[in-house]
Design an enzyme around this catalytic site. Structure first.
Site, PDB file in Angstrom:
ATOM      1  N   ASP A 116      -5.352   0.880   5.798  1.00 55.98           N
ATOM      2  CA  ASP A 116      -6.129   0.616   7.009  1.00 55.98           C
ATOM      3  C   ASP A 116      -7.238   1.624   7.204  1.00 55.98           C
ATOM      4  O   ASP A 116      -8.384   1.264   7.490  1.00 55.98           O
ATOM      5  CB  ASP A 116      -5.212   0.677   8.238  1.00 55.98           C
ATOM      6  CG  ASP A 116      -4.039  -0.247   8.077  1.00 55.98           C
ATOM      7  OD1 ASP A 116      -4.101  -1.101   7.183  1.00 55.98           O
ATOM      8  OD2 ASP A 116      -3.080  -0.102   8.841  1.00 55.98           O
ATOM      9  N   GLY A 174      -2.424  -6.923  14.267  1.00 54.19           N
ATOM     10  CA  GLY A 174      -2.443  -6.833  12.807  1.00 54.19           C
ATOM     11  C   GLY A 174      -3.826  -6.552  12.245  1.00 54.19           C
ATOM     12  O   GLY A 174      -4.049  -6.666  11.048  1.00 54.19           O
ATOM     13  N   SER A 211      -5.809  -1.860  14.944  1.00 57.02           N
ATOM     14  CA  SER A 211      -6.406  -1.148  16.068  1.00 57.02           C
ATOM     15  C   SER A 211      -5.998   0.317  16.021  1.00 57.02           C
ATOM     16  O   SER A 211      -6.794   1.197  16.346  1.00 57.02           O
ATOM     17  CB  SER A 211      -5.940  -1.759  17.383  1.00 57.02           C
ATOM     18  OG  SER A 211      -4.530  -1.792  17.430  1.00 57.02           O
ATOM     19  N   TYR A 254       9.130  -2.425  10.086  1.00 58.63           N
ATOM     20  CA  TYR A 254       8.233  -1.726   9.163  1.00 58.63           C
ATOM     21  C   TYR A 254       8.906  -0.563   8.420  1.00 58.63           C
ATOM     22  O   TYR A 254       8.910  -0.516   7.193  1.00 58.63           O
ATOM     23  CB  TYR A 254       6.993  -1.229   9.928  1.00 58.63           C
ATOM     24  CG  TYR A 254       5.901  -0.770   9.001  1.00 58.63           C
ATOM     25  CD1 TYR A 254       5.001  -1.685   8.470  1.00 58.63           C
ATOM     26  CD2 TYR A 254       5.786   0.558   8.621  1.00 58.63           C
ATOM     27  CE1 TYR A 254       4.004  -1.286   7.596  1.00 58.63           C
ATOM     28  CE2 TYR A 254       4.803   0.969   7.751  1.00 58.63           C
ATOM     29  CZ  TYR A 254       3.913   0.042   7.248  1.00 58.63           C
ATOM     30  OH  TYR A 254       2.933   0.441   6.378  1.00 58.63           O
ATOM     31  N   ASP A 271       0.832  -1.220   0.000  1.00 57.95           N
ATOM     32  CA  ASP A 271       0.000   0.000   0.000  1.00 57.95           C
ATOM     33  C   ASP A 271       0.856   1.254   0.000  1.00 57.95           C
ATOM     34  O   ASP A 271       0.538   2.219  -0.682  1.00 57.95           O
ATOM     35  CB  ASP A 271      -1.034   0.005   1.137  1.00 57.95           C
ATOM     36  CG  ASP A 271      -0.438   0.021   2.537  1.00 57.95           C
ATOM     37  OD1 ASP A 271       0.746  -0.368   2.698  1.00 57.95           O
ATOM     38  OD2 ASP A 271      -1.146   0.417   3.476  1.00 57.95           O
TER      39      ASP A 271
HETATM   40  P1  NG1 Z   1      -0.928  -3.233  10.445  1.00 57.56           P
HETATM   41  O1  NG1 Z   1       0.254  -3.976  10.901  1.00 57.56           O
HETATM   42  O2  NG1 Z   1      -2.124  -4.107  10.361  1.00 57.56           O
HETATM   43  O3  NG1 Z   1      -1.184  -2.017  11.275  1.00 57.56           O
HETATM   44  C1  NG1 Z   1       0.533  -2.096   8.496  1.00 57.56           C
HETATM   45  C2  NG1 Z   1       0.233  -0.736   7.889  1.00 57.56           C
HETATM   46  C3  NG1 Z   1      -0.522  -0.850   6.566  1.00 57.56           C
HETATM   47  C4  NG1 Z   1       0.193  -1.783   5.629  1.00 57.56           C
HETATM   48  C5  NG1 Z   1       0.470  -3.102   6.358  1.00 57.56           C
HETATM   49  C6  NG1 Z   1       1.270  -4.054   5.517  1.00 57.56           C
HETATM   50  C7  NG1 Z   1      -0.109   0.667   9.865  1.00 57.56           C
HETATM   51  C8  NG1 Z   1      -1.086   1.444  10.651  1.00 57.56           C
HETATM   52  N1  NG1 Z   1      -0.574   0.030   8.808  1.00 57.56           N
HETATM   53  O4  NG1 Z   1      -0.656  -2.712   8.924  1.00 57.56           O
HETATM   54  O5  NG1 Z   1      -0.677   0.424   5.989  1.00 57.56           O
HETATM   55  O6  NG1 Z   1       1.354  -1.213   5.125  1.00 57.56           O
HETATM   56  O7  NG1 Z   1       1.190  -2.915   7.573  1.00 57.56           O
HETATM   57  O8  NG1 Z   1       0.576  -4.349   4.353  1.00 57.56           O
HETATM   58  O9  NG1 Z   1       1.064   0.623  10.170  1.00 57.56           O
HETATM   59 MG    MG Z   2      -1.521  -0.510  13.371  1.00 57.72          MG
END
Ligand code: NG1
Ligand code: MG
Length: 527
Positions: free
Chosen positions: A216, A168, A171, A274, A60
């Site tokens: 998200d 994941g 939240s 990340y 994304d």
């Molecule tokens: P999660 O780990 O579910 O919060 C994160 C990113 C998304 C996307 C995914 C990987 C945040 C809030 N969201 O999701 O935008 O990059 O990892 O696909 O960090």
């Molecule tokens: Mg998050």
């Protein structure tokens, strides 16, 4: 309200929820909590759900389409505005989130978060909401703040969340969006479109140092009951709801989400997980561009080029073809297939480079000094690494984006020919290939997560993969309503009870979420 630009709805009844009784009792308790704590009556309720991403992770923020859906678990906030006060008071039904109080800048300026020095708490996420809501009001409803001379209204909000944190299921996005909605309401913004709310909340978490993409927030905001979403980033960020095919009269497709119970705290591990991916992919894009003498728009979160940017420029500027509009699936598939072949060429990545890049080597290839390299890529967002795995990350992004488009193709075929069964097998296979890519190329899986996938696949799952960032968090499984009970049983015995011997029924219930696509962000009228 138009189809193209729907407004965030206000519901008078709870019938939008798949479990209105539960929601009603949560709201009742939350209002009580507000009343007891603040000795006052709340005026409004804002709500935003979690999401599960079905396919397309770590793409994304490279602006490739993804396929998430909003789910039942959500964050609700009941609040009241205090126009004569500058104080913000927040309480939470979860004791881990202790009460927070802080003061808004009296001069009407936008609150700041010093993410280096400020002690980090859940209130920091609320402040993210304050920043984006304040800026939005200044840009669109400045009269509400005497053209910016007046500070935002003080407010008190009580929150209750059912989205597991660090699981994941987003939240953080659910909380940021519910907070932003509360702040807008407390400042008398009459309404906001889903598009605007998405646009402003997408950057929320950047203010606490996490360089998230936009999936998200978009999924949480655009969710619709019994529909998943295609989230597109270019030309505009938008969610398009769609239905899955039915399988038979007696059986429906179902998604099960299982929390690995390995918490991943993105805020803490961002420099090695990340954010490092964001950085590696950005450098990867610039490196590819450099090979073809292209200059990319600096559209990524680290102000480098993006991998979508490279794909687009390669086609328009090198091959002189029309830009991909993001709609024609066949064009997207053909281009992604071709770019995947391109990166296998030794003049793009040598065998040694496929192992990894040192800073010195990457700088050399890009024709800049190590110091310039560090300044450009490694200082704005702190990261730590031994080598930069540029080839692996680039390959993951293009291959995963291709998987999203292949899923759309399977979906179209299945809907046209009424072939739900075939879709199950085909989509399941793609999900499994995605898990392999997340594990081997993106290195965001681990042994335990792989084990959950293996147990599931042997017990009724058609496809199992990490959803969201990974390094812990949740796995999403594709199955059917008939196979669901057996799948839950197997995961309970072979993973949860084996891994966490003392696990309680309550904990199990929280970890295993059989969740249907749910209604997105909304306000709820207090009666
Ligand atoms: P999660 O780990 O579910 O919060 C994160 C990113 C998304 C996307 C995914 C990987 C945040 C809030 N969201 O999701 O935008 O990059 O990892 O696909 O960090
Ligand atoms: Mg998050």
């Amino acid at each position: 309200m138009t189809i193209e630009d729907p407004i965030v709805p206000t519901f008078e009844s709870l019938s939008f929820s798949s479990n209105p009784q539960l929601l009603e009792s949560r709201i009742k308790k939350l209002i009580e909590k507000f009343t007891i704590n603040f000795k006052d009556e709340p005026e409004f309720i804002s709500r935003s759900p979690g999401r599960v991403n079905l396919i397309g992770d770590h793409i994304d923020y490279n602006f490739f389409p993804v396929l998430p859906m909003a789910i039942d678990v959500d964050v609700i906030g009941v609040g009241k505005s205090y126009p004569d006060s500058l104080e913000v008071q927040l309480i939470n039904t979860d004791e881990a989130f202790t009460p927070q109080t802080f003061v808004l800048p009296a001069d009407g300026s936008v609150i700041e978060i010093d993410s280096e020095n400020e002690s980090f708490s859940w209130a920091s996420y609320f402040k993210c909401g304050l920043i984006v809501a304040h800026k939005y009001i200044l840009e669109n409803h400045a009269h509400l703040l005497d053209s910016g001379k007046k500070p935002l209204n003080g407010l008190k909000v009580a929150f209750d969340g059912t989205v597991p944190t660090g699981g994941g299921l987003s939240s953080s996005a659910a909380f940021c969006v519910a907070s932003t909605l509360a702040i807008l309401k407390a400042n008398n913004v009459p309404q906001i479109s889903k598009k605007d709310l998405t646009r402003i909340t997408v950057v929320c978490e950047h203010y606490v140092g996490v360089n998230t993409g936009g999936m998200d927030q978009c999924a949480s905001i655009y969710g619709e009951a019994s529909k998943a979403l295609l989230v597109k980033f270019k030309p505009n960020l938008i969610g398009v709801p769609f239905k899955f095919p039915s399988i038979s009269d007696s059986e429906e497709l179902a998604f099960l989400i299982t929390n690995s119970l390995q918490k991943s705290n993105k805020h803490e591990t961002a420099p090695i997980h990340y954010n490092l991916r964001v950085v590696e992919m950005g450098i990867g894009a610039d490196l590819l561009a450099h090979k073809f003498g292209l200059t990319l728009p600096k559209d990524s979160n680290i102000k480098s080029g993006s991998l979508r940017g490279f794909l687009d420029s390669y086609y328009t500027d090198v091959l002189h073809e029309k830009p991909w509009d993001g709609n024609d699936v066949d064009v997207g598939v053909a281009r992604l297939e071709q770019v995947l072949k391109l990166i296998e060429k030794p003049e793009i990545f040598t065998a040694e480079e496929k192992v990894g890049f040192s800073v010195d080597h990457a700088s050399q290839v890009l024709g800049i000094t190590s110091q310039q390299f560090t300044e450009t890529y490694l200082t704005k967002v702190p990261v730590r690494f031994e080598v930069l795995k540029l080839y692996q990350r680039v390959k993951h992004v293009y291959a995963e984006s291709l998987k999203v488009l292949q899923s759309l193709r399977e979906l179209e075929k299945a809907n046209a020919n009424n072939e739900g069964e075939k879709f199950l097998t085909a989509f399941g296979k793609i999900m499994n290939e995605s898990q392999t890519s997340l594990d081997e190329l993106n290195n965001s899986s681990n042994e335990k997560l792989n084990e959950i996938c293996a147990i599931a696949l042997a017990n009724g799952s058609y496809g199992s993969r990490i959803t969201g960032a990974g390094w812990g968090g949740s796995i999403v499984h594709l199955t059917t309503t008939k196979k669901l009970p057996g799948l839950i049983e197997a995961l309970t015995e072979k993973y949860y009870k084996a891994e966490f011997p003392g696990i309680t029924e309550e904990e199990l219930k929280e970890a295993i979420v059989d969740s249907k696509p749910a209604t997105g962000s909304c306000y709820i009228k207090i009666d």
